[in-house]
Motif scaffolding. Structure first.
Motif, mmCIF file in Angstrom:
data_model
loop_
_atom_site.group_PDB
_atom_site.id
_atom_site.type_symbol
_atom_site.label_atom_id
_atom_site.label_comp_id
_atom_site.label_asym_id
_atom_site.label_seq_id
_atom_site.Cartn_x
_atom_site.Cartn_y
_atom_site.Cartn_z
ATOM 1 N N ALA A 7 0.827 -1.204 0.000
ATOM 2 C CA ALA A 7 0.000 0.000 0.000
ATOM 3 C C ALA A 7 0.865 1.259 0.000
ATOM 4 N N LEU A 8 1.876 1.308 0.854
ATOM 5 C CA LEU A 8 2.763 2.473 0.901
ATOM 6 C C LEU A 8 3.528 2.635 -0.407
ATOM 7 N N HIS A 9 3.977 1.526 -0.962
ATOM 8 C CA HIS A 9 4.714 1.543 -2.231
ATOM 9 C C HIS A 9 3.830 2.127 -3.337
ATOM 10 N N GLY A 10 2.615 1.624 -3.424
ATOM 11 C CA GLY A 10 1.695 2.109 -4.455
ATOM 12 C C GLY A 10 1.321 3.564 -4.277
ATOM 13 N N LEU A 11 1.080 3.972 -3.028
ATOM 14 C CA LEU A 11 0.743 5.372 -2.770
ATOM 15 C C LEU A 11 1.904 6.301 -3.120
ATOM 16 N N ALA A 12 3.108 5.914 -2.742
ATOM 17 C CA ALA A 12 4.280 6.747 -3.053
ATOM 18 C C ALA A 12 4.470 6.869 -4.563
ATOM 19 N N ALA A 13 4.289 5.774 -5.295
ATOM 20 C CA ALA A 13 4.417 5.811 -6.754
ATOM 21 C C ALA A 13 3.312 6.670 -7.371
ATOM 22 N N ALA A 14 2.092 6.537 -6.858
ATOM 23 C CA ALA A 14 0.972 7.322 -7.387
ATOM 24 C C ALA A 14 1.185 8.811 -7.156
ATOM 25 N N ILE A 15 1.679 9.167 -5.983
ATOM 26 C CA ILE A 15 1.933 10.580 -5.667
ATOM 27 C C ILE A 15 2.985 11.142 -6.612
ATOM 28 N N TRP A 16 4.089 10.413 -6.778
ATOM 29 C CA TRP A 16 5.180 10.920 -7.605
ATOM 30 C C TRP A 16 4.806 10.967 -9.079
ATOM 31 N N VAL A 17 4.394 9.844 -9.629
ATOM 32 C CA VAL A 17 4.099 9.783 -11.059
ATOM 33 C C VAL A 17 2.849 10.617 -11.376
ATOM 34 N N GLY A 18 1.844 10.529 -10.512
ATOM 35 C CA GLY A 18 0.646 11.334 -10.740
ATOM 36 C C GLY A 18 0.924 12.823 -10.683
ATOM 37 N N GLY A 19 1.791 13.225 -9.770
ATOM 38 C CA GLY A 19 2.167 14.634 -9.682
ATOM 39 C C GLY A 19 2.888 15.113 -10.927
ATOM 40 N N MET A 20 3.775 14.278 -11.441
ATOM 41 C CA MET A 20 4.480 14.648 -12.675
ATOM 42 C C MET A 20 3.510 14.719 -13.845
ATOM 43 N N PHE A 21 2.576 13.762 -13.909
ATOM 44 C CA PHE A 21 1.589 13.761 -14.984
ATOM 45 C C PHE A 21 0.759 15.049 -14.930
ATOM 46 N N PHE A 22 0.269 15.385 -13.741
ATOM 47 C CA PHE A 22 -0.514 16.614 -13.591
ATOM 48 C C PHE A 22 0.313 17.827 -14.013
ATOM 49 N N ALA A 23 1.541 17.918 -13.515
ATOM 50 C CA ALA A 23 2.380 19.083 -13.814
ATOM 51 C C ALA A 23 2.640 19.214 -15.311
ATOM 52 N N TYR A 24 2.958 18.100 -15.955
ATOM 53 C CA TYR A 24 3.374 18.159 -17.350
ATOM 54 C C TYR A 24 2.194 18.250 -18.313
ATOM 55 N N VAL A 25 1.149 17.482 -18.040
ATOM 56 C CA VAL A 25 0.047 17.374 -18.997
ATOM 57 C C VAL A 25 -1.054 18.405 -18.741
#
Length: 153
Positions: A7-25
């Protein structure tokens, strides 16, 4: 314990990758028409709030990842191929983030504070390139992990 690590692994990945996706796209094209000093100041504020979350992810992902590799798979020798790919891409992403944080982003912060908008724009462009590479790797990583778990690799 493994479920908490996953759960922590998935949340950390979602925060990082999702944040980059939001910022870039989403954010990047939305602020493109703003005046340079306003756009660059907005990015400085966004990074200031987002990067502590990325640092948290940079710590949580390897800790939980290695815990799962050794706790679930019994080590790298018996781990599936997708785990090895995830490991490699994760380390590359972390290395790129650390580089970006201490080089282009540090310069970006410094030039925004000095109100040197031309230099800040150039530094932001270097940050943007690293974020794009990390975003692509992060999306590939997520696709491989989810598909790999179900037999792609």
């Amino acid at each position: 314990m493994n479920s908490l690590a996953i759960a922590l692994h998935g949340l950390a990945a979602a925060i990082w990758v999702g944040g980059m996706f939001f910022a870039y796209v989403v954010l990047r094209p939305s602020v493109a028409l703003m005046e340079p000093h306003r756009r660059l100041t907005l990015w400085a504020g966004a990074f200031k709030r987002f990067f502590p979350w990325v640092w948290m992810s940079v710590v949580i992902l390897p800790v939980t990842g290695y815990g799962l590799v050794f706790g679930v798979f019994g080590g790298f020798a018996t781990s599936p191929v997708y785990v090895h790919i995830m490991h490699l891409l994760g380390l590359l992403m972390i290395a790129l983030f650390v580089y970006m944080y201490y080089r282009p982003y540090a310069l970006f912060k410094q030039t925004v504070e000095a109100e040197d908008w031309q230099a800040a724009g150039a530094a932001l462009n270097r940050v943007r390139h690293v974020v794009l590479v990390n975003l692509v790797m992060g999306l590939i990583l997520l696709a491989l992990v989810y598909a790999g778990r179900y037999g792609l690799f």
